[in-house]
Scaffold this motif. Structure first.
Motif, PDB file in Angstrom:
ATOM      1  N   THR A 142       0.913  -1.192  -0.074  1.00 61.89           N
ATOM      2  CA  THR A 142       0.171  -0.025   0.081  1.00 61.89           C
ATOM      3  C   THR A 142       0.871   1.442   0.085  1.00 61.89           C
ATOM      4  OG1 THR A 142      -0.182   0.161   2.413  1.00 61.89           O
ATOM      5  CG2 THR A 142      -1.862  -1.083   1.273  1.00 61.89           C
ATOM      6  N   ASP A 143       0.152   2.418  -0.395  1.00 62.82           N
ATOM      7  CA  ASP A 143       0.955   3.664  -0.350  1.00 62.82           C
ATOM      8  C   ASP A 143       1.122   4.578   0.708  1.00 62.82           C
ATOM      9  OD1 ASP A 143       1.532   2.898  -3.168  1.00 62.82           O
ATOM     10  OD2 ASP A 143       0.383   4.226  -4.066  1.00 62.82           O
ATOM     11  N   PRO A 144       0.042   4.502   1.375  1.00 62.35           N
ATOM     12  CA  PRO A 144       0.193   5.339   2.497  1.00 62.35           C
ATOM     13  C   PRO A 144       0.985   5.229   3.754  1.00 62.35           C
ATOM     14  CG  PRO A 144      -1.998   4.941   2.054  1.00 62.35           C
ATOM     15  CD  PRO A 144      -1.056   3.741   1.361  1.00 62.35           C
ATOM     16  N   VAL A 145       1.196   6.191   4.467  1.00 66.57           N
ATOM     17  CA  VAL A 145       2.014   6.079   5.835  1.00 66.57           C
ATOM     18  C   VAL A 145       0.826   5.854   6.859  1.00 66.57           C
ATOM     19  CG1 VAL A 145       3.193   6.937   7.494  1.00 66.57           C
ATOM     20  CG2 VAL A 145       4.107   7.050   5.382  1.00 66.57           C
ATOM     21  N   TYR A 146       0.690   4.820   7.772  1.00 63.98           N
ATOM     22  CA  TYR A 146      -0.103   4.614   8.937  1.00 63.98           C
ATOM     23  C   TYR A 146       0.352   5.014  10.156  1.00 63.98           C
ATOM     24  CZ  TYR A 146      -2.083   1.719   5.011  1.00 63.98           C
ATOM     25  OH  TYR A 146      -2.574   1.423   3.802  1.00 63.98           O
ATOM     26  N   VAL A 147      -0.326   5.589  10.949  1.00 66.75           N
ATOM     27  CA  VAL A 147      -0.094   6.151  12.122  1.00 66.75           C
ATOM     28  C   VAL A 147      -1.196   5.890  13.316  1.00 66.75           C
ATOM     29  CG1 VAL A 147      -0.957   8.545  12.062  1.00 66.75           C
ATOM     30  CG2 VAL A 147       0.961   8.177  13.732  1.00 66.75           C
ATOM     31  N   GLY A 148      -0.822   5.455  14.642  1.00 68.96           N
ATOM     32  CA  GLY A 148      -1.644   4.878  15.340  1.00 68.96           C
ATOM     33  C   GLY A 148      -1.066   4.911  16.821  1.00 68.96           C
ATOM     34  N   ARG A 149      -1.688   4.407  17.752  1.00 66.78           N
ATOM     35  CA  ARG A 149      -1.277   4.338  19.163  1.00 66.78           C
ATOM     36  C   ARG A 149      -0.669   5.485  19.755  1.00 66.78           C
ATOM     37  NH1 ARG A 149       1.958  -1.208  19.902  1.00 66.78           N
ATOM     38  NH2 ARG A 149       1.650  -0.912  21.877  1.00 66.78           N
ATOM     39  N   ILE A 150      -1.506   6.624  19.352  1.00 64.07           N
ATOM     40  CA  ILE A 150      -0.839   8.070  19.927  1.00 64.07           C
ATOM     41  C   ILE A 150      -1.487   8.319  21.259  1.00 64.07           C
ATOM     42  CG2 ILE A 150      -1.338  10.545  19.071  1.00 64.07           C
ATOM     43  CD1 ILE A 150      -2.107   9.702  16.329  1.00 64.07           C
ATOM     44  N   ARG A 151      -0.397   8.666  21.901  1.00 66.07           N
ATOM     45  CA  ARG A 151      -0.603   9.025  23.472  1.00 66.07           C
ATOM     46  C   ARG A 151       0.257  10.137  24.141  1.00 66.07           C
ATOM     47  NH1 ARG A 151       2.154   4.904  21.967  1.00 66.07           N
ATOM     48  NH2 ARG A 151       3.842   3.829  23.403  1.00 66.07           N
ATOM     49  N   GLU A 152       0.008  10.506  24.959  1.00 64.46           N
ATOM     50  CA  GLU A 152       0.909  11.491  25.604  1.00 64.46           C
ATOM     51  C   GLU A 152       2.095  10.940  26.335  1.00 64.46           C
ATOM     52  OE1 GLU A 152      -1.336  14.830  27.625  1.00 64.46           O
ATOM     53  OE2 GLU A 152      -2.960  14.380  26.269  1.00 64.46           O
ATOM     54  N   ASP A 153       2.957  11.228  26.125  1.00 59.68           N
ATOM     55  CA  ASP A 153       4.334  10.457  26.628  1.00 59.68           C
ATOM     56  C   ASP A 153       4.469  11.061  28.080  1.00 59.68           C
ATOM     57  OD1 ASP A 153       7.074   9.355  25.536  1.00 59.68           O
ATOM     58  OD2 ASP A 153       7.475  10.451  27.059  1.00 59.68           O
ATOM     59  N   LEU A 154       4.892  10.021  28.853  1.00 61.08           N
ATOM     60  CA  LEU A 154       5.222  10.381  30.434  1.00 61.08           C
ATOM     61  C   LEU A 154       6.598  10.903  30.636  1.00 61.08           C
ATOM     62  CD1 LEU A 154       3.193   7.340  31.701  1.00 61.08           C
ATOM     63  CD2 LEU A 154       2.214   9.441  31.230  1.00 61.08           C
ATOM     64  N   ALA A 155       7.457  10.643  29.763  1.00 57.39           N
ATOM     65  CA  ALA A 155       8.970  10.990  30.460  1.00 57.39           C
ATOM     66  C   ALA A 155       9.157  12.258  29.621  1.00 57.39           C
ATOM     67  CB  ALA A 155       9.622   9.862  29.587  1.00 57.39           C
ATOM     68  N   PHE A 156       8.611  12.848  28.778  1.00 60.29           N
ATOM     69  CA  PHE A 156       8.828  14.031  28.147  1.00 60.29           C
ATOM     70  C   PHE A 156       7.612  15.193  28.287  1.00 60.29           C
ATOM     71  CE2 PHE A 156      11.320  11.030  25.871  1.00 60.29           C
ATOM     72  CZ  PHE A 156      12.717  11.712  25.676  1.00 60.29           C
ATOM     73  N   THR A 157       8.152  16.547  28.860  1.00 56.72           N
ATOM     74  CA  THR A 157       7.254  17.592  28.817  1.00 56.72           C
ATOM     75  C   THR A 157       6.752  17.794  27.349  1.00 56.72           C
ATOM     76  OG1 THR A 157       8.538  18.389  30.649  1.00 56.72           O
ATOM     77  CG2 THR A 157       6.812  20.245  29.471  1.00 56.72           C
ATOM     78  N   ASN A 158       5.545  17.960  27.204  1.00 56.62           N
ATOM     79  CA  ASN A 158       4.835  18.226  25.888  1.00 56.62           C
ATOM     80  C   ASN A 158       5.201  17.185  24.907  1.00 56.62           C
ATOM     81  OD1 ASN A 158       3.737  20.503  27.036  1.00 56.62           O
ATOM     82  ND2 ASN A 158       5.531  21.870  26.105  1.00 56.62           N
ATOM     83  N   GLY A 159       5.400  15.865  25.253  1.00 59.29           N
ATOM     84  CA  GLY A 159       5.813  14.593  24.337  1.00 59.29           C
ATOM     85  C   GLY A 159       4.558  13.817  24.066  1.00 59.29           C
ATOM     86  N   LEU A 160       4.519  13.534  22.898  1.00 57.17           N
ATOM     87  CA  LEU A 160       3.659  12.637  22.232  1.00 57.17           C
ATOM     88  C   LEU A 160       4.453  11.433  21.758  1.00 57.17           C
ATOM     89  CD1 LEU A 160       1.333  15.219  20.285  1.00 57.17           C
ATOM     90  CD2 LEU A 160       0.802  13.820  22.274  1.00 57.17           C
ATOM     91  N   SER A 161       3.822  10.252  21.883  1.00 53.28           N
ATOM     92  CA  SER A 161       4.498   8.963  21.380  1.00 53.28           C
ATOM     93  C   SER A 161       3.398   8.276  20.309  1.00 53.28           C
ATOM     94  CB  SER A 161       4.713   7.758  22.533  1.00 53.28           C
ATOM     95  OG  SER A 161       5.775   8.391  23.319  1.00 53.28           O
TER      96      SER A 161
END
Length: 115
Positions: A69-88
């Motif tokens: 497939t051609d697209p890039v897939y993203v998921g499991r987005i959550r706020e990171d606990l180790a970094f201020t203003n972080g997202l994983s």
């Protein structure tokens, strides 16, 4: 460590055998606070990206779904606990298409358009 709540850790664990498609656990730290919902809203209509982010119902990107497939897939987005203003997040794409041939063509197309 497990009993010490002052230690901030965000973990991603994935074990899958794959023939094609690359997967990457990404952590970003933004200058201003961006919630997981804010991030999902930004990604929802991004060109070339498919948002698959419904952990409660087992919906997140897996290499077997992205192969050929051609697209890039993203998921499991959550706020990171180790970094201020972080997202994983978890990002998966067919490495032969998006990681090589298709990506090269798309970059050339943008370069031609911006000439």
């Amino acid at each position: 460590i497990l009993g010490d709540e002052s230690i901030a850790v965000t973990a991603t664990c994935v074990r899958v055998p794959v023939l094609t498609s690359h997967s990457v656990a990404v952590t970003v730290e933004t200058e201003k606070k961006l919630t997981a919902e804010d991030c999902r809203a930004l990604f929802q209509n991004a060109p070339g990206l498919v948002l698959m982010d419904d952990i409660a119902n087992g919906v997140f990107p897996m290499p077997i779904q992205t192969a050929e497939t051609d697209p890039v897939y993203v998921g499991r987005i959550r706020e990171d606990l180790a970094f201020t203003n972080g997202l994983s997040m978890w990002i998966v794409a067919d490495n032969l298409r998006k990681g090589a041939a298709l990506n090269a063509v798309q970059i050339a197309e943008v370069m031609i358009q911006n000439k």
